[in-house]
Structures are given as structure tokens and as C-alpha cells.
Design a protein around this motif. Structure first.
Motif, PDB file in Angstrom:
ATOM      1  N   ASP A 154     -46.708  19.014 -12.115  1.00 58.67           N
ATOM      2  CA  ASP A 154     -47.109  20.162 -12.924  1.00 58.67           C
ATOM      3  C   ASP A 154     -48.622  20.381 -12.878  1.00 58.67           C
ATOM      4  O   ASP A 154     -49.263  20.625 -13.903  1.00 58.67           O
ATOM      5  N   ASP A 155     -49.194  20.275 -11.682  1.00 60.82           N
ATOM      6  CA  ASP A 155     -50.623  20.512 -11.440  1.00 60.82           C
ATOM      7  C   ASP A 155     -51.554  19.549 -12.165  1.00 60.82           C
ATOM      8  O   ASP A 155     -52.695  19.905 -12.490  1.00 60.82           O
ATOM      9  N   ARG A 156     -51.082  18.331 -12.430  1.00 66.76           N
ATOM     10  CA  ARG A 156     -51.957  17.324 -13.032  1.00 66.76           C
ATOM     11  C   ARG A 156     -51.396  15.931 -12.781  1.00 66.76           C
ATOM     12  O   ARG A 156     -50.212  15.760 -12.508  1.00 66.76           O
ATOM     13  N   TRP A 157     -52.290  14.950 -12.878  1.00 71.05           N
ATOM     14  CA  TRP A 157     -51.876  13.564 -12.737  1.00 71.05           C
ATOM     15  C   TRP A 157     -51.303  13.071 -14.057  1.00 71.05           C
ATOM     16  O   TRP A 157     -51.808  13.413 -15.127  1.00 71.05           O
ATOM     17  N   ARG A 158     -50.239  12.269 -13.939  1.00 71.16           N
ATOM     18  CA  ARG A 158     -49.587  11.689 -15.114  1.00 71.16           C
ATOM     19  C   ARG A 158     -49.257  10.225 -14.830  1.00 71.16           C
ATOM     20  O   ARG A 158     -49.041   9.834 -13.692  1.00 71.16           O
ATOM     21  N   VAL A 159     -49.173   9.447 -15.884  1.00 73.50           N
ATOM     22  CA  VAL A 159     -48.736   8.052 -15.783  1.00 73.50           C
ATOM     23  C   VAL A 159     -47.217   8.058 -15.625  1.00 73.50           C
ATOM     24  O   VAL A 159     -46.513   8.677 -16.421  1.00 73.50           O
ATOM     25  N   ASP A 160     -46.715   7.368 -14.587  1.00 73.10           N
ATOM     26  CA  ASP A 160     -45.272   7.337 -14.345  1.00 73.10           C
ATOM     27  C   ASP A 160     -44.679   5.953 -14.511  1.00 73.10           C
ATOM     28  O   ASP A 160     -43.487   5.826 -14.779  1.00 73.10           O
ATOM     29  N   ASP A 161     -45.458   4.922 -14.368  1.00 72.39           N
ATOM     30  CA  ASP A 161     -44.933   3.574 -14.535  1.00 72.39           C
ATOM     31  C   ASP A 161     -46.098   2.649 -14.852  1.00 72.39           C
ATOM     32  O   ASP A 161     -47.214   2.875 -14.404  1.00 72.39           O
ATOM     33  N   LEU A 162     -45.803   1.624 -15.637  1.00 69.77           N
ATOM     34  CA  LEU A 162     -46.817   0.682 -16.087  1.00 69.77           C
ATOM     35  C   LEU A 162     -46.353  -0.724 -15.741  1.00 69.77           C
ATOM     36  O   LEU A 162     -45.243  -1.103 -16.097  1.00 69.77           O
ATOM     37  N   GLY A 163     -47.210  -1.460 -15.071  1.00 69.03           N
ATOM     38  CA  GLY A 163     -46.828  -2.803 -14.675  1.00 69.03           C
ATOM     39  C   GLY A 163     -47.288  -3.852 -15.669  1.00 69.03           C
ATOM     40  O   GLY A 163     -48.215  -3.638 -16.445  1.00 69.03           O
ATOM     41  N   PRO A 164     -46.666  -5.014 -15.604  1.00 70.43           N
ATOM     42  CA  PRO A 164     -47.139  -6.147 -16.394  1.00 70.43           C
ATOM     43  C   PRO A 164     -48.361  -6.760 -15.722  1.00 70.43           C
ATOM     44  O   PRO A 164     -48.636  -6.473 -14.549  1.00 70.43           O
ATOM     45  N   PRO A 165     -49.076  -7.602 -16.414  1.00 71.68           N
ATOM     46  CA  PRO A 165     -50.206  -8.278 -15.770  1.00 71.68           C
ATOM     47  C   PRO A 165     -49.739  -9.055 -14.538  1.00 71.68           C
ATOM     48  O   PRO A 165     -48.660  -9.625 -14.511  1.00 71.68           O
ATOM     49  N   SER A 166     -50.568  -9.057 -13.516  1.00 75.55           N
ATOM     50  CA  SER A 166     -50.275  -9.764 -12.278  1.00 75.55           C
ATOM     51  C   SER A 166     -51.605 -10.141 -11.639  1.00 75.55           C
ATOM     52  O   SER A 166     -52.649 -10.044 -12.270  1.00 75.55           O
ATOM     53  N   ARG A 167     -51.564 -10.526 -10.381  1.00 73.44           N
ATOM     54  CA  ARG A 167     -52.787 -10.828  -9.634  1.00 73.44           C
ATOM     55  C   ARG A 167     -52.975  -9.734  -8.587  1.00 73.44           C
ATOM     56  O   ARG A 167     -52.032  -9.326  -7.939  1.00 73.44           O
TER      57      ARG A 167
END
Length: 169
Positions: A154-167
């Protein structure tokens, strides 16, 4: 790697993947205001979050009598006004605080450069540099990190997924 001014603006400027990811992380971890950045999430992420919370609370009196699809849609709305929103938001923020408990935004920052995941999808990495100053890493240096998958929609960046802490290397 030194970014050109144009590359810097594309990655960190207004509306960029990193700017949107930063707004999300700041609101969730510092301001504790999910409502403010809820529209910055893709509809799919909002629906996954809402449905997960509903399933976990299916037997609660406030949820048990509701149509689950209607409640999911209400909580996943960009501007939720359902009476259960405050409980949902509180639970989501508590979850982020637990999963991302090691994140200190004074020493964590976004790695330069995004990583393409596909057409209109990029991975943004929030890393622990261990310093409040910008640093340059040697190749193959592993740092604690959190990945945020960003989607251009929709003509903008969006957050789609969030990861857990990693390396991150």
C-alpha cells in the motif's frame, strides 16, 4: 561499507524500512504504545497477533461469547476500538518485553543495509553493538540481533514479521 547519501536516505530516511522498524521498536519497548504503531504492521501480522491472543484466551468470559473471526477483525483493525483492545495490547507489550528483555536501545541499533527477502520484502536487523557509538565490524563478527521482516505494501513499508533474539553475522 560507506553508504552514499542516496543509499542512506533509502535505508534510514522517512518512510524507509529501517525508519519504520525503528518506530515500531521504540513504541513497543520504550513508549509501550502498540496502538500508535499498529498501522505500521501488515494486516497479516496484525491478524496473526490478534488470533494468537484470542486462541490463548478462548475460555476467558470476555472472549468466550464472541465470534472469533469478528473479534480477530476488530483487534487487527488499523484503528481498533474494541473494548478488549487494552487487554490485548497489554498482553502483546508484556510478550515483547519478555522476548526482547535483553534489548537496550542505548546500545542496540540497526545494521546498515537491508537484506532482500524477495520482491517488496526486506530484512532489517536490530543488533547489539555494545556501544552507544556507531561501530564498524570486522567480517564474520557475530552480534546479538533481532530480525524484522519488512514488506512494501500500500505504497509504504510495514512490519510483517518479528524474530526472536538470535546471533547476526
Amino acid at each position: 561499507m560507506q553508504l552514499t547519501p542516496e543509499e542512506f536516505l533509502a535505508q534510514y530516511g522517512p518512510g524507509s524500512p529501517i525508519e519504520v522498524a525503528n518506530a515500531w521498536v521504540q513504541a513497543v519497548l520504550e513508549s509501550r504504545d502498540l496502538r500508535r504503531v499498529w498501522p505500521l504492521a501488515t494486516p497479516a501480522l496484525r491478524e496473526r497477533g490478534a488470533r494468537g491472543w484470542i486462541e490463548a484466551n478462548r475460555d476467558h468470559p470476555g472472549v468466550a461469547h464472541r465470534d472469533l473471526d469478528e473479534l480477530t477483525a476488530a483487534l487487527a483493525s488499523e484503528s481498533p476500538d474494541d473494548p478488549l483492545w487494552s487487554r490485548f495490547e497489554e498482553a502483546q507489550l508484556a510478550g515483547f518485553a519478555t522476548v526482547w528483555s535483553d534489548v537496550d536501545l542505548r546500545t542496540w541499533g540497526f545494521a546498515s543495509g537491508t537484506r532482500p527477502l524477495g520482491v517488496d520484502r526486506e530484512l532489517v536487523m536490530l543488533v547489539d553493538a555494545g556501544s552507544e557509538e556507531a561501530i564498524t565490524l570486522e567480517e564474520d563478527t557475530a552480534l546479538p540481533a533481532i530480525g524484522l521482516a519488512m514488506e512494501y505494501q500500500d505504497d509504504r513499508w510495514r512490519v510483517d514479521d518479528l524474530g526472536p533474539p538470535s546471533r547476526f553475522v
